[in-house]
Enzyme design. Structure first.
Site, PDB file in Angstrom:
ATOM      1  CB  THR A 234       0.400   9.496  -8.281  1.00 51.37           C
ATOM      2  OG1 THR A 234       0.989   8.786  -7.201  1.00 51.37           O
ATOM      3  CG2 THR A 234       0.435   8.645  -9.543  1.00 51.37           C
TER       4      THR A 234
ATOM      5  CB  VAL B 254       5.321  -0.541  -3.793  1.00 56.17           C
ATOM      6  CG1 VAL B 254       4.440  -0.313  -5.010  1.00 56.17           C
ATOM      7  CG2 VAL B 254       6.703  -1.046  -4.212  1.00 56.17           C
ATOM      8  N   GLY B 255       3.552   2.232  -3.178  1.00 56.65           N
ATOM      9  CA  GLY B 255       2.212   2.720  -2.882  1.00 56.65           C
ATOM     10  C   GLY B 255       1.181   2.115  -3.818  1.00 56.65           C
TER      11      GLY B 255
ATOM     12  CG  LEU C 243      -0.834   7.921   2.816  1.00 51.91           C
ATOM     13  CD1 LEU C 243       0.669   8.140   2.706  1.00 51.91           C
ATOM     14  CD2 LEU C 243      -1.318   8.232   4.237  1.00 51.91           C
TER      15      LEU C 243
END
Length: 317
Positions: free
Chosen positions: A151, A180-181, A204
């Site tokens: 990200t 969705v993280g 993660l």
């Protein structure tokens, strides 16, 4: 006057350079942050953010993004948005809404279209080739499908003392549709309070969301810890606790900046980041977990940078 920017990964360095110029000229934190993340979203060779990001298991590029204003606590976020050029801009716009400020899937995409945001085919031919190659490798080599979850997270501080934080990601490569993280989740993927500071996460998402690490770093800074102390005392104990309770901990790294422009990072993997403030020009650093729950930070070498540029642009065979 004090100002600053910190961002995750080498991919955000050019954006830190641009944001620093804007902040130095008096641009507010929110606008500088949007410009910075849009620049990462627009670059086709970054495989985990925006245009050129890698798709889900069905070959569809679903993107997540979030924005938070540290003065007002306004938050906007999207998850699973498809074929919209700059998800961060949609998230920033949503932060202005009293209701419906976090939209997902078709709802997020339709909102962006209705509001006039640019529609664009975000899956590049290069990313599609990488996806096709992964499909073949999974069949022939029995490889784990999942790979890549970097990200872009940015924290900005302007000369008026206002702060913002934002994230943008195409998420886990080969993820299931709708996954969705942590990136668009407040407190987990990001948090900012202009009277204290801000933090953002990368790694993660399934493991990051098991803790509220970004919020916890800001909370610790509110108690007087420096950004580096807050990062160290949040990330490493959580890594160890998660390993003990869950049996393992995925890769994660966090960045932070306080209202003075001081910064910190902590990570359980090799992690690059870029940072600048009114006394330090934009610089890329390498961070690794050090001894006794501390972080080892060194400037990157030219050899590393050259290898990075070659790697991200290498032909897909």
């Amino acid at each position: 006057m004090t100002f600053g920017t910190i961002a995750t990964w080498r991919m955000a360095h050019d954006s830190v350079v641009e944001a620093t110029k804007l902040l130095e000229s008096g641009t507010n934190a929110s606008d500088a942050l949007e410009v910075a993340i849009k620049q990462v979203e627009d670059y086709p060779f970054y495989k985990s953010v925006g245009y050129g990001g890698l798709p889900n298991a069905k070959g569809i590029l679903e993107m997540d993004a979030a924005f938070m204003n540290g003065d007002t606590f306004q938050i906007g976020a999207v998850a699973g948005i498809v074929d919209i050029k700059n998800p961060i801009s949609v998230a920033k716009k949503l932060s202005e809404e009293k209701f419906n400020s976090f939209l997902v899937g078709e709802g997020a995409t339709q909102y962006a279209k209705d509001e006039g945001f640019e529609v664009k085919e975000m899956l590049t031919e290069r990313a599609k080739k990488i996806w096709e190659k992964r499909i073949e490798d999974m069949k022939s080599k029995q490889l784990n499908p999942y790979d890549g979850h970097d990200t872009v997270g940015v924290v900005t501080l302007d000369q008026m003392g206002s702060m913002s934080v934002g994230t943008s990601s195409s998420g886990l490569f080969m993820k299931k549709t709708g996954r969705v993280g942590d990136s668009p989740l407040s407190g987990s993927g990001f948090y900012v309070d202009s009277t204290i500071g801000g933090a953002a996460a990368t790694g993660l998402g399934e493991d990051l969301m098991k803790g509220i690490l970004s919020y916890e770093i800001v909370r610790k800074m509110s108690e007087g810890l420096s950004p580096q102390e807050a990062c160290d005392q949040t990330v490493y104990p959580f890594h160890d606790l998660l390993t003990k309770r869950y049996g393992k901990a995925g890769a994660f790294s966090l960045i932070a900046m306080n209202k003075k422009g001081e910064w910190g990072v902590a990570t359980n993997v090799e992690f690059t980041f870029s940072v600048a403030n009114d006394t330090t020009k934009p610089t890329i650093f390498m961070a690794n977990r050090g001894e006794n729950q501390t972080t080892s930070i060194t400037p990157i070498t030219k050899e590393w940078l050259d290898a990075y540029e070659k790697r991200i642009k290498a032909p897909i065979e």
